[in-house]
Design an enzyme around this catalytic site. Structure first.
Site, PDB file in Angstrom:
ATOM      1  N   GLN A 172     -14.867   9.318  -0.513  1.00  0.00           N
ATOM      2  CA  GLN A 172     -13.395   8.270  -0.891  1.00  0.00           C
ATOM      3  C   GLN A 172     -13.667   8.718  -2.209  1.00  0.00           C
ATOM      4  OE1 GLN A 172     -12.249   7.611   1.566  1.00  0.00           O
ATOM      5  NE2 GLN A 172     -10.089   6.479   0.500  1.00  0.00           N
ATOM      6  N   VAL A 226      -3.903   7.488  -1.381  1.00  0.00           N
ATOM      7  CA  VAL A 226      -5.879   7.612  -1.243  1.00  0.00           C
ATOM      8  C   VAL A 226      -6.143   6.473  -1.327  1.00  0.00           C
ATOM      9  CG1 VAL A 226      -7.726   8.778  -1.774  1.00  0.00           C
ATOM     10  CG2 VAL A 226      -5.836   9.493  -2.117  1.00  0.00           C
ATOM     11  N   ALA A 227      -6.646   5.933   0.024  1.00  0.00           N
ATOM     12  CA  ALA A 227      -7.331   4.401   0.089  1.00  0.00           C
ATOM     13  C   ALA A 227      -8.011   4.260  -1.487  1.00  0.00           C
ATOM     14  CB  ALA A 227      -8.026   4.119   0.832  1.00  0.00           C
ATOM     15  N   GLU A 266       0.987   3.689   9.645  1.00  0.00           N
ATOM     16  CA  GLU A 266       0.236   4.837   9.736  1.00  0.00           C
ATOM     17  C   GLU A 266       0.203   5.142  11.694  1.00  0.00           C
ATOM     18  OE1 GLU A 266      -3.594   5.154   8.038  1.00  0.00           O
ATOM     19  OE2 GLU A 266      -2.515   4.136   5.615  1.00  0.00           O
TER      20      GLU A 266
HETATM   21 ZN   LIG Z   1      -6.859   6.527   8.442  1.00  0.00          ZN
END
Ligand SMILES: [Zn+2]
Length: 264
Positions: free
Chosen positions: A143, A172-173, A235
């Site tokens: 990530q 983006v997380a 999402e």
């Molecule tokens: Zn996801």
């Protein structure tokens, strides 16, 4: 927030301070010589902007610190791993590492949900659907790589650190804030349509999942009308395991995990 991010922000802060001090000297000098009033004005403006950015970054760091403190408390209080909450306010300990099991080629989930996951995918297949697990478990480092690369792109395009950070966050997380690191989340798309956009919801694969996921302990984690609660845009591909009991209640009541846990 990642260590690297912290360092980046700290570096930006340090840069702001140094640049601010340097500009201060320049401005004093310019004023004393009374020669470049216009330039001094421009410098002052730049200094003001830098100060503003520095303040915003400092606030960001402070906010992050308090969030991290809250997270430590919240994870201590619960031993129900199925209901582990990860969102903007509840980061996941970066050392969290579930035992994994592969459920599709190169895709793994928390071993404890592997059986339900495989059953869901095989039942879907039997119903004539073509599911594709685009992404499942992603660790903190993965990530971080994605986040830093995206942020780097913004900076290369001329964005300030702060702007680059804000823009990256939209898609983006932040490392530590991604549900994928729990091993309980998957992005499932139709093999025939793999774009991550709203149209994914129109595929028969998505429709089947939305209707049946709860039977296997999954929920559609980020519904279209709940962004203000989840903090994440719609999402239609992101499914999250919460256990069968919770999944049933969450889907029936049309609520989110946050609402179910009473932290919305
Ligand atoms: Zn996801």
């Amino acid at each position: 927030m990642s260590v690297k991010m912290n360092r980046k922000i700290k570096r930006a802060l340090a840069f702001g301070a140094v640049a601010g001090a340097a500009l201060g000297v320049l401005i004093t000098f310019a004023a004393a010589s009374k020669a470049v009033d216009k330039k001094a004005e421009a410098f002052a403006k730049t200094e003001k902007t830098l100060k503003k950015e520095k303040k915003a970054l400092e606030e960001q760091v402070e906010k992050q610190k308090s969030i991290e403190a809250a997270a430590t408390l919240s994870t201590k209080g619960t031993d129900d791993w199925e209901l582990l909450l990860v969102n903007d306010n509840y980061p996941l300990d970066q050392k969290y590492e579930p035992e994994l099991e592969e459920i599709a080629e190169g895709r793994s989930v928390d071993a404890r949900i592997a059986e339900d996951t495989k059953k869901m995918l095989s039942d879907a297949k039997e119903a004539g659907l073509k599911m594709y697990v685009l992404s499942a478990y992603r660790n903190y480092e993965d990530q971080k790589t994605v986040f830093n690369e995206t942020m780097g792109d913004w900076i290369n395009q001329g964005s300030t650190y702060l702007d680059a950070y804000e823009e990256t966050k939209k898609s983006v997380a932040i490392p530590g804030y991604s549900e994928h690191a729990t091993g309980l989340a998957m992005d499932i798309v139709s093999e025939d349509y793999q774009d991550l956009d709203d149209k994914q919801a129109d595929t028969k694969e998505s429709k089947w999942l939305a209707e049946n996921c709860y039977k296997y302990g999954f929920i559609l984690r980020y519904p279209s009308d709940k962004s203000d609660i989840t903090g994440i845009v719609y999402e239609p591909w992101h499914y999250r395991y919460v256990g069968k009991e919770a999944a049933k209640e969450i889907m029936e009541k049309n609520i989110t995990l946050e609402e179910y846990l009473g932290v919305a």
